[in-house]
Scaffold this motif. Sequence first.
Motif, short mmCIF file in Angstrom:
data_model
loop_
_atom_site.label_atom_id
_atom_site.label_comp_id
_atom_site.label_asym_id
_atom_site.label_seq_id
_atom_site.Cartn_x
_atom_site.Cartn_y
_atom_site.Cartn_z
N ARG A 236 33.09 51.10 41.13
CA ARG A 236 34.03 51.99 40.45
C ARG A 236 34.54 53.06 41.41
N GLN B 181 36.82 50.89 44.13
CA GLN B 181 37.94 50.09 43.65
C GLN B 181 38.86 50.87 42.71
N LEU B 182 38.29 51.66 41.81
CA LEU B 182 39.09 52.33 40.78
C LEU B 182 39.44 53.77 41.14
#
Length: 262
Positions: A61, A64-65
Motif C-alpha cells: 500500500r 503502490q497506492l
Amino acid sequence: MQRTPFHLVEFSPWPLTACLGALFMTIGTASWMHGFRPTLVLVGLLVVALTAVAWWRDVVREGQLQGHHTAKVVTGLRQGMVLFILSEACFFAAFFWGFFHSAMSPAVELGSSWPPVGVVGLDAFSVPLLNTIVLLSSAVSVTWAHHSLLAQDKNGVVWGLGLTLLLGAYFTYLQSVEYLGSFFTISDGVYGSCFYVATGFHGMHVLLGSAFIFVCFVRAIYDGFSDAHHVGLESAAWYWHFVDVVWLFLFSFVYWWAGSGA
C-alpha cells in the motif's frame, strides 16, 4: 509536503506481533521436545503468518497506492535485500564448515571414512539430480517472469511466476520422497546431522521463497507491478536464485562428493 526522499513510516504493531510469534514458536518448540503438546508452536506460526500478510499489505500500500517508495527508498530496499541474502549465505556457510570439518578428516569413531561405516549415502544421480534440474528450470522461469515485466508482457510475468511455483512445489515433493526413502536418519551421527540440517534448512528456504513468489504472482495478476517499480518481484527473484546456488553446492558436495566416498 514531504521534504525528504526517505519514507518515514507510521507507527506499526507488526514488529511487536512478529516478535511475539517468534517467541511463541521458540518456547513452544522447546516445550514440544519435552513432551508437551505443540499448541504454542501452532499459535506462533499463525501469529507470524498473519503478521507477514498484514505487513506485506502495508508495504504494498505504501509503495503502490501512496507513492512513498521514491528512488532513494527503492535503493535502500534493494540494499537491505542484498544484506539479507549475505546473512543467509553466512548461515549456510556455517553448515558447510561443519560438514567439511567432519568429512575431510573423519574421526576414528566414524571408521575413518565418509560416509561413516554403516551409513549408506544417497545416490546423487537419482532424485538429487532430478531436483537439480527442477531448481535450475525454476531459475529460468523466474528470470523469464522478470524480463517479461521489463518488456511489459503481463502474460509472461504470470506464466513465469506460476511455473516457478509449480517447480518449487515439485522440488518440495521430491525432497519429501527422498527423506522417506533414505537409509539413515538425523540421529545417525554427524553425517545424519550435517545432511538433514543442511538440506532441511534449504528445503525451508524453498518453502519461504515459494511464499514470496506466490505473493508476487497474486500481485502480478492484479497489475501490482510496472516496468519501473517492481522491487518486490526483483527481490523475490534474487532470493530464488540464492536458493538455487545453495542447492548446487549441496548437490556437488553433500550428495555427489560425499556420496562417492570422500
